[in-house]
Scaffold this motif. Sequence first.
Motif, PDB file in Angstrom:
ATOM      1  N   ARG A 116     -85.402  20.137 -28.848  1.00  0.00           N
ATOM      2  CA  ARG A 116     -85.690  20.650 -27.507  1.00  0.00           C
ATOM      3  C   ARG A 116     -84.557  20.337 -26.544  1.00  0.00           C
ATOM      4  O   ARG A 116     -84.258  21.116 -25.641  1.00  0.00           O
ATOM      5  N   LEU A 159     -87.952  24.351 -31.115  1.00  0.00           N
ATOM      6  CA  LEU A 159     -89.166  23.782 -30.523  1.00  0.00           C
ATOM      7  C   LEU A 159     -89.656  22.548 -31.293  1.00  0.00           C
ATOM      8  O   LEU A 159     -90.222  21.637 -30.715  1.00  0.00           O
ATOM      9  N   CYS A 212     -86.111  32.120 -21.254  1.00  0.00           N
ATOM     10  CA  CYS A 212     -87.145  31.941 -22.282  1.00  0.00           C
ATOM     11  C   CYS A 212     -87.065  30.553 -22.910  1.00  0.00           C
ATOM     12  O   CYS A 212     -88.085  29.930 -23.201  1.00  0.00           O
ATOM     13  N   LEU A 213     -85.825  30.080 -23.132  1.00  0.00           N
ATOM     14  CA  LEU A 213     -85.652  28.754 -23.730  1.00  0.00           C
ATOM     15  C   LEU A 213     -86.280  27.683 -22.841  1.00  0.00           C
ATOM     16  O   LEU A 213     -87.046  26.846 -23.314  1.00  0.00           O
ATOM     17  N   VAL A 214     -85.970  27.758 -21.536  1.00  0.00           N
ATOM     18  CA  VAL A 214     -86.485  26.738 -20.626  1.00  0.00           C
ATOM     19  C   VAL A 214     -88.011  26.804 -20.558  1.00  0.00           C
ATOM     20  O   VAL A 214     -88.701  25.786 -20.675  1.00  0.00           O
ATOM     21  N   ARG A 215     -88.541  28.036 -20.417  1.00  0.00           N
ATOM     22  CA  ARG A 215     -90.003  28.145 -20.297  1.00  0.00           C
ATOM     23  C   ARG A 215     -90.711  27.712 -21.577  1.00  0.00           C
ATOM     24  O   ARG A 215     -91.755  27.075 -21.532  1.00  0.00           O
ATOM     25  N   ALA A 216     -90.121  28.040 -22.747  1.00  0.00           N
ATOM     26  CA  ALA A 216     -90.763  27.651 -24.004  1.00  0.00           C
ATOM     27  C   ALA A 216     -90.722  26.132 -24.179  1.00  0.00           C
ATOM     28  O   ALA A 216     -91.725  25.513 -24.535  1.00  0.00           O
ATOM     29  N   VAL A 217     -89.556  25.528 -23.889  1.00  0.00           N
ATOM     30  CA  VAL A 217     -89.451  24.072 -24.052  1.00  0.00           C
ATOM     31  C   VAL A 217     -90.424  23.361 -23.116  1.00  0.00           C
ATOM     32  O   VAL A 217     -91.051  22.367 -23.484  1.00  0.00           O
ATOM     33  N   LEU A 233     -82.479  23.128 -24.241  1.00  0.00           N
ATOM     34  CA  LEU A 233     -82.256  23.066 -22.791  1.00  0.00           C
ATOM     35  C   LEU A 233     -80.764  23.108 -22.481  1.00  0.00           C
ATOM     36  O   LEU A 233     -80.324  23.763 -21.531  1.00  0.00           O
ATOM     37  N   SER A 285     -97.988  32.513 -29.865  1.00  0.00           N
ATOM     38  CA  SER A 285     -98.314  32.301 -28.455  1.00  0.00           C
ATOM     39  C   SER A 285     -97.343  33.197 -27.703  1.00  0.00           C
ATOM     40  O   SER A 285     -96.234  33.435 -28.172  1.00  0.00           O
ATOM     41  N   LEU A 327     -89.693  34.110 -26.749  1.00  0.00           N
ATOM     42  CA  LEU A 327     -88.460  33.417 -27.127  1.00  0.00           C
ATOM     43  C   LEU A 327     -87.856  34.069 -28.369  1.00  0.00           C
ATOM     44  O   LEU A 327     -86.645  34.306 -28.434  1.00  0.00           O
ATOM     45  N   VAL A 350     -94.458  24.931 -24.254  1.00  0.00           N
ATOM     46  CA  VAL A 350     -95.071  24.886 -25.585  1.00  0.00           C
ATOM     47  C   VAL A 350     -95.348  23.447 -26.018  1.00  0.00           C
ATOM     48  O   VAL A 350     -94.468  22.601 -26.012  1.00  0.00           O
ATOM     49  N   GLU A 351     -96.622  23.196 -26.342  1.00  0.00           N
ATOM     50  CA  GLU A 351     -97.035  21.884 -26.847  1.00  0.00           C
ATOM     51  C   GLU A 351     -97.753  22.094 -28.176  1.00  0.00           C
ATOM     52  O   GLU A 351     -97.605  23.137 -28.783  1.00  0.00           O
ATOM     53  N   ARG A 352     -98.547  21.110 -28.568  1.00  0.00           N
ATOM     54  CA  ARG A 352     -99.316  21.204 -29.795  1.00  0.00           C
ATOM     55  C   ARG A 352    -100.723  21.720 -29.516  1.00  0.00           C
ATOM     56  O   ARG A 352    -101.310  21.365 -28.494  1.00  0.00           O
ATOM     57  N   THR A 401    -100.607  23.113 -34.351  1.00  0.00           N
ATOM     58  CA  THR A 401     -99.486  24.048 -34.401  1.00  0.00           C
ATOM     59  C   THR A 401     -98.886  24.174 -33.003  1.00  0.00           C
ATOM     60  O   THR A 401     -99.409  23.612 -32.037  1.00  0.00           O
ATOM     61  N   LEU A 402     -97.771  24.911 -32.874  1.00  0.00           N
ATOM     62  CA  LEU A 402     -97.136  25.073 -31.564  1.00  0.00           C
ATOM     63  C   LEU A 402     -97.863  26.134 -30.744  1.00  0.00           C
ATOM     64  O   LEU A 402     -98.116  27.238 -31.227  1.00  0.00           O
ATOM     65  N   THR A 403     -98.168  25.833 -29.500  1.00  0.00           N
ATOM     66  CA  THR A 403     -98.797  26.808 -28.607  1.00  0.00           C
ATOM     67  C   THR A 403     -98.697  26.304 -27.182  1.00  0.00           C
ATOM     68  O   THR A 403     -98.508  25.103 -26.962  1.00  0.00           O
ATOM     69  N   GLU A 404     -98.783  27.201 -26.213  1.00  0.00           N
ATOM     70  CA  GLU A 404     -98.769  26.731 -24.830  1.00  0.00           C
ATOM     71  C   GLU A 404    -100.178  26.604 -24.265  1.00  0.00           C
ATOM     72  O   GLU A 404    -100.358  26.144 -23.149  1.00  0.00           O
ATOM     73  N   GLN A 405    -101.191  27.044 -25.060  1.00  0.00           N
ATOM     74  CA  GLN A 405    -102.566  26.844 -24.603  1.00  0.00           C
ATOM     75  C   GLN A 405    -103.125  25.554 -25.198  1.00  0.00           C
ATOM     76  O   GLN A 405    -102.507  24.946 -26.066  1.00  0.00           O
TER      77      GLN A 405
END
Lengths: 198, 198
Positions: free
Chosen positions: B36, B32, A45-50, B40, B3, B9, A53-55, A61-65
């Motif tokens: 970061r 996050l 989860c840590l790797v996928r979130a880092v 990792l 998200s 996470l 997840v962007e702005r 705000t933080l989001t991956e979309q």
Amino acid sequence: MFSPLIDELMAALRCLPSVGPKSAQRMAMQLLEHDRAGALKLADCLVRAVEGVERCQRCRTLTEQELCGVCSNTRRDNTLLCVVETPADVLAIEQAGSYQGKYFVLLGHLSPIDGIGPEDIGIDQLLMLLDQEPITEIILATNPTMEGEATAYYISEKAQRAGITVTRIAHGVPLGGELEYIDGGTLAHAFSSRRAIT
Amino acid sequence: MFSPLIDELMAALRCLPSVGPKSAQRMAMQLLEHDRAGALKLADCLVRAVEGVERCQRCRTLTEQELCGVCSNTRRDNTLLCVVETPADVLAIEQAGSYQGKYFVLLGHLSPIDGIGPEDIGIDQLLMLLDQEPITEIILATNPTMEGEATAYYISEKAQRAGITVTRIAHGVPLGGELEYIDGGTLAHAFSSRRAIT
């Protein structure tokens, strides 16, 4: 002391907020003895979130979309814009569950002494939003610190010039708080901001 | 709410001991937003520790080598064997820094009600050690709980039959502890285990 790998894991766990040497040790032991699957899941989860997840393009705000859940929700009131300092503030307000408008996240506050000016906290992007969207009220929810207040004041000046209503969330004695345990600054503010009962 | 990745996470962080929803949220945000690289590094350490760390062949504590640091240290006194329940107990005793002998980790305690018998906590392996090594004294440092006491009693029976001195660490009022705040059970034990001043 134990083994280089475990020592390294204990050191790495200390990147988590309020985790000291004793907690890190307990966490490492717990994971290695009783929850190796959980440890691997956490690593994944840590790797996928880092990586993911962007702005949010609109509110930062933080989001991956490209747009976060709030910005892309067409049922939210887009005449209201709440300005906060961090993504955690958005989360806190969303969990309270009463606000139905949209957000803008500054990712900080004005702090001339640290060289943080209006552009660094996205005020230019905020002013662009005011132009592009049918916003009629800005609710300033920056923290009640010196920098948060200065940031709120700066934004209110700019927005009022654009003819938009600017409000500040109320500060005072928290609900359920006992006067006896409230700090002096909050209490003084609660008195100076007293409201007539009508 | 934020998200899916961040929610996942936050859920994964709760595998850590005493991390509830609020702490998990604060940890996820902190990593996050501000660390970061630390996240990792933590992910990498978790994977390497889970894959690399096994049991010490001799004493059963956690280590990535065949023999742990204590077992492979030839300067430790191998006539003394301290029996503990978990690897965390080894760490606590090592950090106290006064014990110079070796260890044996049971990885649990006898608990007939849960179907945990002598073989499940490696007592056969412990008895083999007593045969193979020049051990003259076993120091029982299992926890002062009902199961820990029963385990200590079981081991002492077996070891005494093999002609080995068996001792139990002292229990009572901790140093620096104030009598006023000590629980009744500990206090009663401290009285019944009082020693003559010579």
